[in-house]
Design an enzyme around this catalytic site. Sequence first.
Site, PDB file in Angstrom:
ATOM      1  N   GLN A   1      -5.606  -6.036  -8.145  1.00  0.00           N
ATOM      2  CA  GLN A   1      -5.789  -7.164  -7.227  1.00  0.00           C
ATOM      3  C   GLN A   1      -7.237  -7.619  -7.194  1.00  0.00           C
ATOM      4  OE1 GLN A   1      -4.857  -4.091  -6.175  1.00  0.00           O
ATOM      5  NE2 GLN A   1      -6.209  -3.441  -4.509  1.00  0.00           N
TER       6      GLN A   1
ATOM      7  N   SER B   1      -1.152   4.372  -8.219  1.00  0.00           N
ATOM      8  CA  SER B   1      -2.104   5.176  -8.996  1.00  0.00           C
ATOM      9  C   SER B   1      -1.423   6.392  -9.611  1.00  0.00           C
ATOM     10  CB  SER B   1      -3.285   5.607  -8.124  1.00  0.00           C
ATOM     11  OG  SER B   1      -4.004   4.470  -7.697  1.00  0.00           O
TER      12      SER B   1
ATOM     13  N   CYS C   1       8.294  -6.288  10.594  1.00  0.00           N
ATOM     14  CA  CYS C   1       7.224  -5.588  11.321  1.00  0.00           C
ATOM     15  C   CYS C   1       5.884  -6.302  11.139  1.00  0.00           C
ATOM     16  CB  CYS C   1       7.149  -4.134  10.866  1.00  0.00           C
ATOM     17  SG  CYS C   1       8.555  -3.128  11.398  1.00  0.00           S
TER      18      CYS C   1
ATOM     19  N   MET D   1       0.836  -1.205   0.000  1.00  0.00           N
ATOM     20  CA  MET D   1       0.000   0.000   0.000  1.00  0.00           C
ATOM     21  C   MET D   1       0.873   1.257   0.000  1.00  0.00           C
ATOM     22  SD  MET D   1      -3.245  -1.036   0.250  1.00  0.00           S
ATOM     23  CE  MET D   1      -4.091   0.398   0.851  1.00  0.00           C
ATOM     24  N   ASN D   2       0.322   2.316  -0.504  1.00  0.00           N
ATOM     25  CA  ASN D   2       0.920   3.655  -0.405  1.00  0.00           C
ATOM     26  C   ASN D   2       2.290   3.792  -1.062  1.00  0.00           C
ATOM     27  OD1 ASN D   2      -1.332   4.481   1.119  1.00  0.00           O
ATOM     28  ND2 ASN D   2      -0.387   3.679   2.975  1.00  0.00           N
ATOM     29  N   ALA D   3       2.471   3.130  -2.196  1.00  0.00           N
ATOM     30  CA  ALA D   3       3.748   3.226  -2.908  1.00  0.00           C
ATOM     31  C   ALA D   3       3.676   4.141  -4.118  1.00  0.00           C
ATOM     32  CB  ALA D   3       4.216   1.841  -3.337  1.00  0.00           C
ATOM     33  N   GLY D   4       2.477   4.584  -4.482  1.00  0.00           N
ATOM     34  CA  GLY D   4       2.348   5.464  -5.637  1.00  0.00           C
ATOM     35  C   GLY D   4       1.908   4.766  -6.910  1.00  0.00           C
TER      36      GLY D   4
ATOM     37  N   GLU E   1      -6.089  -0.940  -9.299  1.00  0.00           N
ATOM     38  CA  GLU E   1      -6.661  -1.871  -8.323  1.00  0.00           C
ATOM     39  C   GLU E   1      -6.775  -3.279  -8.909  1.00  0.00           C
ATOM     40  OE1 GLU E   1      -6.860  -0.887  -5.347  1.00  0.00           O
ATOM     41  OE2 GLU E   1      -7.111   1.286  -5.451  1.00  0.00           O
TER      42      GLU E   1
END
Length: 184
Positions: free
Chosen positions: A86, A16, A181, A11-14, A84
Site C-alpha cells: 500500500q 506477511s 462495524c 489488517m491482521n490477516a496474515g 506493505e
Amino acid sequence: MPSLHFRYSAMNAGKSTYLLQVAHNYKENGMDVLLLTSALDGRDGYGVIASRIGLKAEATTYSAETDFDELLQDVNVACVLVDEAQFLSAPQVHQLHKWVHTQKTPVMCFGIRSDFRGEPFPGSATLLALADSLEEIKTICQCGKKATMNIRTDEKGLRVSEGDQVLVGGNNRYRQVCAKCFYN
C-alpha cells in the site's frame, strides 16, 4: 506467463506470513527471491519482514524515492515479493508491472486496500487496476463477520477518525472490522 499479483486484506490477516511462506517455498526449491519492504515500517527493525506469529526475514527497503527500474535493473531472481505494498506510489506500481512483463519474472505484492477512513492507498488503488491476479486474504471482525475495513485507535483504545493517512502501527493502533462495524 509471469504476472503482477496483488494479495490484499484488512489488517491482521496474515499477509506477511503468507509472503514469508511463498519465499520459503521458492528457496526450498533452490530458487532465489528478492524480498522488499517499506522503509516506513520499522516496528521489527528496518529491512525486516515480520509476521505476528514470529516469522521474520531480512529484506531490501523501498521508499517513495525508490526507482524500481533502477533497483531491479540487474536482479536475477525467480520472484520478487513486496510487503506493505500500500505504501508504493502509483508510478512505482507501473514500474513493477512493466518489469514483470518485460523481464518475465513474477512480482507478488501484499498489502491493505484502504486506510482507517476507508480511503484507498495510492499503491493499492493502482495495484487493483494493473495487477494480473488479485486475491483477497480473509480475516474476521470481532463480531464474527468477514473484515474488509480497518480502524485506527488512540493510546486509550478509542477510535480515531482524523489524521495522516500513514501512521505505522500494529494491534496497538489498528483493528480489522466488517463494514457494519466500521460504520457503527
